[in-house]
Design a protein around this motif. Structure first.
Motif, short mmCIF file in Angstrom:
data_model
loop_
_atom_site.label_atom_id
_atom_site.label_comp_id
_atom_site.label_asym_id
_atom_site.label_seq_id
_atom_site.Cartn_x
_atom_site.Cartn_y
_atom_site.Cartn_z
N GLU A 1 0.83 -1.21 0.00
CA GLU A 1 0.00 0.00 0.00
C GLU A 1 0.86 1.26 0.00
O GLU A 1 0.51 2.25 -0.63
CB GLU A 1 -0.95 -0.02 1.19
CG GLU A 1 -2.10 -0.99 0.97
CD GLU A 1 -3.06 -1.09 2.13
OE1 GLU A 1 -4.16 -1.60 1.94
OE2 GLU A 1 -2.70 -0.68 3.25
N ARG B 1 1.76 1.92 -3.51
CA ARG B 1 0.65 2.54 -4.23
C ARG B 1 0.56 4.01 -3.84
O ARG B 1 0.33 4.88 -4.67
CB ARG B 1 -0.67 1.84 -3.86
CG ARG B 1 -0.77 0.39 -4.27
CD ARG B 1 -0.84 0.20 -5.76
NE ARG B 1 -2.01 0.82 -6.37
CZ ARG B 1 -3.22 0.27 -6.43
NH1 ARG B 1 -3.42 -0.92 -5.91
NH2 ARG B 1 -4.23 0.91 -6.99
N ASP B 2 0.75 4.28 -2.56
CA ASP B 2 0.60 5.62 -2.05
C ASP B 2 1.60 6.60 -2.67
O ASP B 2 1.27 7.74 -2.93
CB ASP B 2 0.77 5.61 -0.53
CG ASP B 2 0.32 6.91 0.11
OD1 ASP B 2 -0.87 7.23 -0.05
OD2 ASP B 2 1.14 7.58 0.73
N VAL B 3 2.85 6.14 -2.88
CA VAL B 3 3.84 7.05 -3.44
C VAL B 3 3.73 7.14 -4.96
O VAL B 3 4.51 7.85 -5.60
CB VAL B 3 5.29 6.70 -3.05
CG1 VAL B 3 5.45 6.70 -1.54
CG2 VAL B 3 5.73 5.39 -3.65
N PRO C 1 -5.16 5.05 -5.13
CA PRO C 1 -4.19 5.70 -4.23
C PRO C 1 -3.03 6.39 -4.97
O PRO C 1 -2.60 7.47 -4.58
CB PRO C 1 -3.66 4.56 -3.37
CG PRO C 1 -4.51 3.39 -3.63
CD PRO C 1 -5.40 3.66 -4.78
N THR D 1 -2.22 12.50 -1.72
CA THR D 1 -2.11 12.30 -0.28
C THR D 1 -0.88 11.45 0.02
O THR D 1 -0.41 10.70 -0.82
CB THR D 1 -3.34 11.55 0.26
OG1 THR D 1 -3.54 10.38 -0.53
CG2 THR D 1 -4.58 12.42 0.18
N GLY D 2 -0.36 11.58 1.24
CA GLY D 2 0.76 10.76 1.67
C GLY D 2 0.35 10.02 2.93
O GLY D 2 -0.20 10.62 3.85
N MET D 3 0.60 8.70 2.96
CA MET D 3 0.10 7.90 4.07
C MET D 3 1.26 7.29 4.85
O MET D 3 2.23 6.83 4.25
CB MET D 3 -0.79 6.79 3.50
CG MET D 3 -1.42 5.91 4.53
SD MET D 3 -3.17 6.27 4.68
CE MET D 3 -3.75 4.93 5.67
#
Lengths: 273, 354
Positions: A170, A173-175, B98, B103-105
């Motif tokens: 995840e 995917r996020d970056v 995503p 956004t950065g998580m």
């Protein structure tokens, strides 16, 4: 002997004896095969040859059919491993990641190919292959080999995939990585040990598979193990030894190159239910 | 003449007011409208509305299973929502995966990729954005400096402590200049001392970088310490959104009153509901004297704990019932556990509904 017994102590002494027996049983035949392959003059019940030489090596390597069977087997093993990866890795990933209905059943279904007597499965396949003209073809042999290795190729990588934390995927995917890039850059490198162990197993399994190759492949496809049958039947033991040693070489090379991945861990994860 | 000046002053004031309203509208970073995500009949979040302002640190706080992570993951794009809209910087991002969201998580753990060095971890997203090599280097270096992890570029995640790994994870998210930073219990896997230090650190980073953050935690102390505003959640809905002070002093619902800070429950008069009182609003008097206040109660001291400037006195008020009171050290006599004592309350907490 008595001196040795007291020198080592009781426990150590028996340990050494046991170890010696172990070596003899496991490596004796290998050493015997190796010495026979380098025999010059050899008569049957002798343990070691009278003279040594490369006579039989020359004999094997000058036999065109045998040499071509070596290349045939190598190409076959590479194709089988590549195709098997292509088919089984997505399945392994799906089983590891998605909670779908009948997941356990799908997983267990791969056991079926290894649970039944091989010859029965091959005969059944042969009947189908006759109809669709796959008998005696390279494709037919590839299919037989893949059926054999599917279970390991799905189960072992599946265990490794399940071990990759979902947050790691995840995060990718996020970056900004899409699902496919995430798989190749994050998931697959993290699951390498399992994938390599399974690929090794598939490659070596394909190299030594004889029954199916004989039944489906002959008379057009000659692999090393199927040729080995002929050699053992028609020539002296020494010729067979040479060929067996040649068959052993790729296995040895692969095991040495990938030894750091060969842990029991990767294996056992795949077989956990 | 004076009239004209007055008039122009008035107009100016009006213009100012209009400007301020504009600013307020501009300052909306994230808007969630009617978000619903149910996993089954009773798990999930229902009809959530939430607004986050620019530069704000908003915390979603609640017990586990209250749906706080579900909302955060929906903002990050990791949960497909059933209905509702998510608007970030004025753009509807509801349908984006995503990787397409700005956004950065940062997750609770396992953020970093163990087969890459810290530098490679940081570089991964920048490379995808086709940032030049020299620029990548300078961005990564300055970001690692911001989280005080400079010099760790060549290390692998396995060589760092849990706290250090979380810092790097925050840096990895920040180096991509996210419009909104999402933190999912990022410190809860760390031990208490480091957790407190990381809290301060995060506050500093947020102010230095001018970040807008949505933070998820179940730790109310952490939420109180960090947040500009807190959304207290339970059972899939937001119970109250307010500043930490407002939540503490004026909780609207009993759940919030009990969840935020310590709370005592005293018996009300006949026909009245229980009275909610904070430990610091309890007055203790020796048994003989009557404690001042509307109602006076009696109890037995169970324990007295030293908390620095204050003492925490635990009093048994009946069968299996106890309350705690924070008392200044100089107000405490030579009381000992076992003694009977009188107490009353100075201030009570009143909720709008139960």
């Amino acid at each position: 002997m008595k001196r040795l017994y007291y020198l080592l102590g009781k426990n150590k002494f028996w340990e050494y004896i046991l170890f010696a027996v172990f070596i003899l049983v496991f490596y004796g035949p290998l050493v015997n095969m190796l010495t026979l392959s380098f025999a010059g003059k050899y008569n049957y019940p002798d343990v070691v040859p009278k003279t040594y030489g490369l006579k039989w090596w020359q004999f094997i390597l000058s036999n065109k059919n045998l040499v071509s069977s070596i290349t045939q087997s190598l190409i076959l093993a590479i194709v089988v491993t590549a195709l098997s990866l292509l088919i089984c890795l997505p399945a392994a990933y799906a089983i590891a990641r998605f909670q779908f209905k009948g997941r356990t059943l799908v997983r267990l279904s791969f056991l079926l190919t290894n649970a039944f007597p091989k010859m029965g499965i091959y005969t059944a396949m042969a009947v189908v292959f006759y109809k669709i003209h796959l008998m005696g073809t390279f494709t037919g042999v590839v299919l037989v080999h893949i059926v054999n290795t599917m279970m390991f190729m799905v189960w072992i990588p599946s265990g490794s995939f399940a071990n990759v934390h979902i947050q790691q995927e995840e995060s990718a995917r996020d970056v900004g990585a899409g699902p496919i890039r995430t798989f190749f850059h994050i998931t697959m490198p993290l699951a390498w040990p399992g994938i390599i162990v399974a690929s090794l197993y598939t490659f070596l399994g394909s190299m030594e598979e004889a029954q199916g190759s004989l039944l489906i492949g002959l008379p057009n496809v000659h692999t090393m193990p199927s040729e080995l049958y002929g050699i053992i039947m028609s020539y002296a033991d020494t010729a067979g030894s040479v060929f067996a040693v040649i068959l052993l070489i790729p296995a040895l090379i692969l095991l040495i190159v990938f030894r750091k991945y060969l842990s029991g861990e990767a294996m056992s994860k795949g077989f956990r239910m | 003449m004076t009239e004209i000046t007055e008039l122009s002053d008035g107009i100016r004031g009006l213009l100012h007011a209009v400007e301020r309203v504009d600013e307020m509208e501009d300052s909306i970073k994230l808007e969630i409208k009617n978000l619903t995500k149910m996993f089954n009949d009773h798990e999930g979040v229902h009809d959530i509305n939430l607004t986050v302002h620019n530069g704000e640190l908003l915390t979603l706080l609640g017990p586990s299973g209250c749906g706080k992570t579900t909302i955060l993951r929906a903002i990050g794009g990791f949960n497909k929502i059933q209905s509702g809209e998510i608007i970030l910087d004025g753009k509807d991002i509801t349908a984006l995966p995503p990787e397409k969201r700005p956004t950065g998580m940062v997750f609770q753990s396992y953020n970093l990729w163990p087969h890459m060095t810290i530098y490679e971890n940081m570089e991964f997203g920048l490379k995808l954005r086709k940032t030049g090599k020299a620029e990548r280097r300078s961005m990564i270096e300055s970001m690692l400096k911001l989280v005080r992890m400079d010099g760790s570029e060549k290390k692998y995640p396995g060589q760092l402590s849990g706290g250090q790994q979380q810092r790097v994870a925050i840096a990895r998210a920040l180096v991509l200049k996210p419009s909104l930073l999402l933190l999912d219990e990022p410190f809860s896997a760390l031990d208490a001392k480091i957790r407190a230090a990381m809290r301060d650190e995060l506050k500093r980073i947020q102010q230095e970088a001018g970040l807008t953050i949505v933070f998820v935690t179940h730790d109310q102390e952490e939420a109180m310490a960090l947040s500009d505003r807190i959304a207290v959640m339970s059972r899939g809905i937001i119970q109250q959104i307010d500043t930490p002070t407002e939540l503490y002093d004026h909780p609207q619902k009993e759940f919030v009153a009990r969840f935020i800070g310590d709370m005592n429950e005293l018996e009300g008069g006949t026909g009245e509901k229980a009275i909610l009182v904070r430990p610091e609003d309890i007055t203790l008097r020796p048994d003989e004297e009557k404690a001042p206040g509307a109602l006076t109660y009696q109890g037995r001291i169970i324990d007295i704990m030293m908390l620095g400037h204050y003492l925490k006195v635990i009093i048994s008020t009946g069968k299996d019932k106890e309350i705690s009171a924070f008392v200044k050290r100089e107000e405490v006599g030579d009381w000992t556990p076992g003694e009977t004592i009188a107490y009353s309350w100075r201030k009570r907490v009143t909720t709008i509904e139960g």
